[in-house]
Write an enzyme that holds these catalytic residues in place. Sequence first.
Site, PDB file in Angstrom:
ATOM      1  CB  THR A  54       1.697 -12.135   0.513  1.00 12.86           C
ATOM      2  OG1 THR A  54       0.645 -12.671  -0.295  1.00 12.86           O
ATOM      3  CG2 THR A  54       2.883 -11.745  -0.364  1.00 12.86           C
ATOM      4  CE  LYS A  84       2.451  -2.395  -4.288  1.00 13.02           C
ATOM      5  NZ  LYS A  84       2.090  -2.049  -2.905  1.00 13.02           N
ATOM      6  N   GLY A 100      -4.538  -4.200  -3.869  1.00 11.83           N
ATOM      7  CA  GLY A 100      -5.500  -3.150  -4.166  1.00 11.83           C
ATOM      8  C   GLY A 100      -4.706  -1.911  -4.513  1.00 11.83           C
ATOM      9  CG  HIS A 101      -1.950  -1.921  -6.931  1.00 12.00           C
ATOM     10  ND1 HIS A 101      -1.037  -2.509  -7.773  1.00 12.00           N
ATOM     11  CD2 HIS A 101      -1.732  -2.494  -5.721  1.00 12.00           C
ATOM     12  CE1 HIS A 101      -0.307  -3.385  -7.097  1.00 12.00           C
ATOM     13  NE2 HIS A 101      -0.719  -3.394  -5.855  1.00 12.00           N
ATOM     14  CB  THR A 102      -5.857   3.719  -5.172  1.00  6.35           C
ATOM     15  OG1 THR A 102      -6.087   2.727  -4.183  1.00  6.35           O
ATOM     16  CG2 THR A 102      -7.074   4.598  -5.328  1.00  6.35           C
ATOM     17  CG  ASP A 132      -1.920  -1.146   1.190  1.00  2.00           C
ATOM     18  OD1 ASP A 132      -2.262  -1.607   0.084  1.00  2.00           O
ATOM     19  OD2 ASP A 132      -2.300  -1.608   2.277  1.00  2.00           O
ATOM     20  CD  GLU A 133       4.715  -0.503  -0.298  1.00  4.72           C
ATOM     21  OE1 GLU A 133       3.855  -0.765  -1.183  1.00  4.72           O
ATOM     22  OE2 GLU A 133       5.369  -1.378   0.294  1.00  4.72           O
ATOM     23  CG  ASN A 192      -2.761 -10.677  -2.471  1.00  8.14           C
ATOM     24  OD1 ASN A 192      -2.821 -10.510  -3.688  1.00  8.14           O
ATOM     25  ND2 ASN A 192      -1.717 -11.248  -1.895  1.00  8.14           N
ATOM     26  NE  ARG A 213       5.541 -31.109  -7.364  1.00 11.85           N
ATOM     27  CZ  ARG A 213       6.482 -31.920  -6.912  1.00 11.85           C
ATOM     28  NH1 ARG A 213       7.464 -32.263  -7.714  1.00 11.85           N
ATOM     29  NH2 ARG A 213       6.439 -32.396  -5.692  1.00 11.85           N
ATOM     30  CD  GLN A 238       0.726  -8.858  -2.528  1.00  8.66           C
ATOM     31  OE1 GLN A 238       1.376  -9.543  -3.290  1.00  8.66           O
ATOM     32  NE2 GLN A 238      -0.515  -8.512  -2.795  1.00  8.66           N
ATOM     33  N   PRO A 278      -8.613  -1.073   8.876  1.00  9.04           N
ATOM     34  CG  PRO A 278      -9.007  -0.710  11.144  1.00  9.04           C
ATOM     35  CD  PRO A 278      -9.483  -1.501   9.967  1.00  9.04           C
TER      36      PRO A 278
HETATM   37  P1  GDP Z   1      -0.700   0.411  -3.540  1.00 11.25           P
HETATM   38  O1  GDP Z   1      -1.301  -0.858  -3.082  1.00 11.25           O
HETATM   39  O2  GDP Z   1       0.767   0.472  -3.249  1.00 11.25           O
HETATM   40  O3  GDP Z   1      -0.989   0.743  -4.972  1.00 11.25           O
HETATM   41  O4  GDP Z   1      -1.365   1.564  -2.648  1.00 11.25           O
HETATM   42  P2  GDP Z   1      -2.934   1.700  -2.291  1.00 11.25           P
HETATM   43  O5  GDP Z   1      -3.639   2.210  -3.479  1.00 11.25           O
HETATM   44  O6  GDP Z   1      -3.441   0.482  -1.642  1.00 11.25           O
HETATM   45  O7  GDP Z   1      -2.869   2.790  -1.146  1.00 11.25           O
HETATM   46  C1  GDP Z   1      -2.349   4.057  -1.353  1.00 11.25           C
HETATM   47  C2  GDP Z   1      -3.449   5.097  -1.035  1.00 11.25           C
HETATM   48  O8  GDP Z   1      -2.863   6.370  -0.918  1.00 11.25           O
HETATM   49  C3  GDP Z   1      -4.467   5.235  -2.158  1.00 11.25           C
HETATM   50  O9  GDP Z   1      -5.708   5.584  -1.589  1.00 11.25           O
HETATM   51  C4  GDP Z   1      -3.915   6.374  -2.994  1.00 11.25           C
HETATM   52  O10 GDP Z   1      -4.919   7.076  -3.720  1.00 11.25           O
HETATM   53  C5  GDP Z   1      -3.338   7.252  -1.931  1.00 11.25           C
HETATM   54  N1  GDP Z   1      -2.151   8.021  -2.311  1.00 11.25           N
HETATM   55  C6  GDP Z   1      -1.147   7.699  -3.179  1.00 11.25           C
HETATM   56  N2  GDP Z   1      -0.182   8.639  -3.160  1.00 11.25           N
HETATM   57  C7  GDP Z   1      -0.594   9.579  -2.270  1.00 11.25           C
HETATM   58  C8  GDP Z   1      -0.020  10.789  -1.792  1.00 11.25           C
HETATM   59  O11 GDP Z   1       1.082  11.192  -2.157  1.00 11.25           O
HETATM   60  N3  GDP Z   1      -0.730  11.481  -0.850  1.00 11.25           N
HETATM   61  C9  GDP Z   1      -1.940  11.076  -0.395  1.00 11.25           C
HETATM   62  N4  GDP Z   1      -2.549  11.811   0.522  1.00 11.25           N
HETATM   63  N5  GDP Z   1      -2.506   9.927  -0.824  1.00 11.25           N
HETATM   64  C10 GDP Z   1      -1.835   9.197  -1.743  1.00 11.25           C
HETATM   65  P1  IMO Z   2      -0.886  -4.160  -2.255  1.00 14.20           P
HETATM   66  O1  IMO Z   2      -0.432  -4.734  -3.568  1.00 14.20           O
HETATM   67  C1  IMO Z   2      -0.952  -4.509   2.098  1.00 14.20           C
HETATM   68  C2  IMO Z   2      -1.055  -8.575   3.733  1.00 14.20           C
HETATM   69  C3  IMO Z   2      -2.295  -9.058   4.452  1.00 14.20           C
HETATM   70  C4  IMO Z   2      -1.695 -10.057   5.429  1.00 14.20           C
HETATM   71  C5  IMO Z   2      -0.565 -10.689   4.608  1.00 14.20           C
HETATM   72  C6  IMO Z   2      -0.928 -12.015   3.951  1.00 14.20           C
HETATM   73  O2  IMO Z   2      -2.159  -3.418  -2.327  1.00 14.20           O
HETATM   74  O3  IMO Z   2       0.224  -3.384  -1.624  1.00 14.20           O
HETATM   75  P2  IMO Z   2      -2.500 -12.663   1.894  1.00 14.20           P
HETATM   76  O4  IMO Z   2      -3.969 -12.454   1.705  1.00 14.20           O
HETATM   77  O5  IMO Z   2      -1.645 -12.089   0.839  1.00 14.20           O
HETATM   78  O6  IMO Z   2      -2.157 -14.096   2.178  1.00 14.20           O
HETATM   79  O7  IMO Z   2      -2.174 -11.878   3.274  1.00 14.20           O
HETATM   80  O8  IMO Z   2      -0.233  -9.728   3.623  1.00 14.20           O
HETATM   81  N1  IMO Z   2      -1.279  -8.059   2.355  1.00 14.20           N
HETATM   82  C7  IMO Z   2      -1.196  -6.778   2.015  1.00 14.20           C
HETATM   83  N2  IMO Z   2      -1.000  -5.678   2.769  1.00 14.20           N
HETATM   84  N3  IMO Z   2      -1.048  -4.406   0.750  1.00 14.20           N
HETATM   85  C8  IMO Z   2      -1.224  -5.497  -0.019  1.00 14.20           C
HETATM   86  O9  IMO Z   2      -1.205  -5.454  -1.356  1.00 14.20           O
HETATM   87  C9  IMO Z   2      -1.343  -6.749   0.609  1.00 14.20           C
HETATM   88  N4  IMO Z   2      -1.532  -8.010   0.163  1.00 14.20           N
HETATM   89  C10 IMO Z   2      -1.473  -8.803   1.233  1.00 14.20           C
HETATM   90  O10 IMO Z   2      -2.953  -7.999   5.117  1.00 14.20           O
HETATM   91  O11 IMO Z   2      -1.110  -9.378   6.506  1.00 14.20           O
HETATM   92 MG    MG Z   3      -2.871  -1.540  -1.847  1.00  9.20          MG
END
Ligand code: GDP
Ligand code: IMO
Ligand code: MG
Length: 431
Positions: A243, A16, A40-42, A13-14, A38, A147, A228, A308
């Site tokens: 994961t 990406k 979720g990229h926004t 969730d950085e 698993n 396998r 991840q 959360p």
């Molecule tokens: P990913 O899984 O690494 O693609 O990240 P996620 O989409 O799960 O979570 C990142 C969240 O932060 C999303 O809701 C994005 O829209 C939001 N986001 C990304 N970059 C920024 C930023 O620089 N500032 C803020 N406030 N939100 C951001």
């Molecule tokens: P993105 O690509 C954050 C976490 C789960 C759990 C562990 C194992 O959006 O960054 P799994 O269902 O993969 O077996 O769960 O990894 N997890 C993530 N946490 N971002 C993700 O993906 C994740 N995918 C899995 O919360 O702790």
């Molecule tokens: Mg994510």
Amino acid sequence: MPGIAVLGAQWGDEGKGKIVHLLSKNADMAVRFNGGTNAGHTVVFNPDQADQAGESEFRFHLIPSGALHPNCVGVLGNGMVIEPFALAAELRQLSEQLGQAPRIWISQNAHMILPYHPIVERLEGATSELDTTAKGIGPAYRDKTARHGIRTCELRSPGRFQELLAQNLARERAIFPDSQELQELDPAKLTEQILAATDGMRDRLTDTSLLINRALDEGRAVVFEGAQGCLLDIDFGTYPYVTSSSATIGGVGVGAGVSPRRLERVIGVAKAYATRVGAGPFPTEETEALGRRLREQGHEYGTTTGRPRRCGWLDLVALRYAVRLNGLTELALTKLDVLSGLDQLQVTVAYRREGERLTEFPTTLEELSACEPSYQSLPGWSERLESCRSFSDLPPSAQRYVRFIEEQLELPVGTISVGPSFHDTIRIAGG
Ligand code: GDP
Ligand code: IMO
Ligand code: MG
């Protein structure tokens, strides 16, 4: 033209999705190589106009975020685990939002997440003990490694698909004889439903390794989108709180069928602080007021599950580990805007364990649990950052924070994100 890898450098969730989407503007291909639903990229973007008005949020779980650009084809690589109903739903949703279907190719060697996988995951207790996303990720990768996994290519032979599904169901029912849910799954009916869901998708199955390598041979730009993050990697993460796939650089090789030699840039994406969703070690976690503030200010709730996220200060020991493991060539620092309004910022530069100072991330839970973070304090800033578009627009303390990270990691920050939108971005020359 080069291959560019974009990898999570923390616990997922950085941001990406945003960074991949940015980089894919001029790319021909965006490739997912690990994980499944698993992820979720926004992406926050308005595909119809170049300005910031009328932006929508796009959420990707299986389809690469770069596929939002009409010039960029999305590739679902062999290292992924693909849930057919989720893929159909995601394609439908994106088609509605975009007014046209994104173009994709799907690896014929990718394994599938099938309806018994999430059930088995729950019965085994992984969802509660490890706090997984409950999408069936672990059981699907386990079938692959054992396998007897079912690959997408089997969708071409419905009879064989049904037979394999029946065998796998029988195996799970023997392990969990009391499960009514498993008893109720009917291989014939499921096969029919899966074939209906993947109708129109099966002609997109191909040898994606060949496709990607040809694109690179032709000089096209290819972006590899990690799911991840480094600390969730099956080998290098905080095992067993990880994961089941390779979220680090090696994942690109095995999960896309591409030599690492083809990668010119390896970009680590890191938040300006740290979060983790799910159970497991998190040395810099703040469970009180600061943690709550970061969660609310940063909207730190999971994109996939709505859970959360746990929040805390930036951990440079963990990031140094990500730099080393992945051979990062640069960092994309996201969510710097979320830190506005804090007087002082703490950054972990080392851990302390039994009187010893550690600068390298420990690799066992036992070692990690004995570590205390050693913080360095840096001045904060009060200004909002959303409108900053160049490094010099940032307040001096924010500039100093970024420079401090660069110095500590000995790595350039090439991109700074100051808001969710495509436009809320600072590109630094040379980065
Ligand atoms: P990913 O899984 O690494 O693609 O990240 P996620 O989409 O799960 O979570 C990142 C969240 O932060 C999303 O809701 C994005 O829209 C939001 N986001 C990304 N970059 C920024 C930023 O620089 N500032 C803020 N406030 N939100 C951001
Ligand atoms: P993105 O690509 C954050 C976490 C789960 C759990 C562990 C194992 O959006 O960054 P799994 O269902 O993969 O077996 O769960 O990894 N997890 C993530 N946490 N971002 C993700 O993906 C994740 N995918 C899995 O919360 O702790
Ligand atoms: Mg994510």
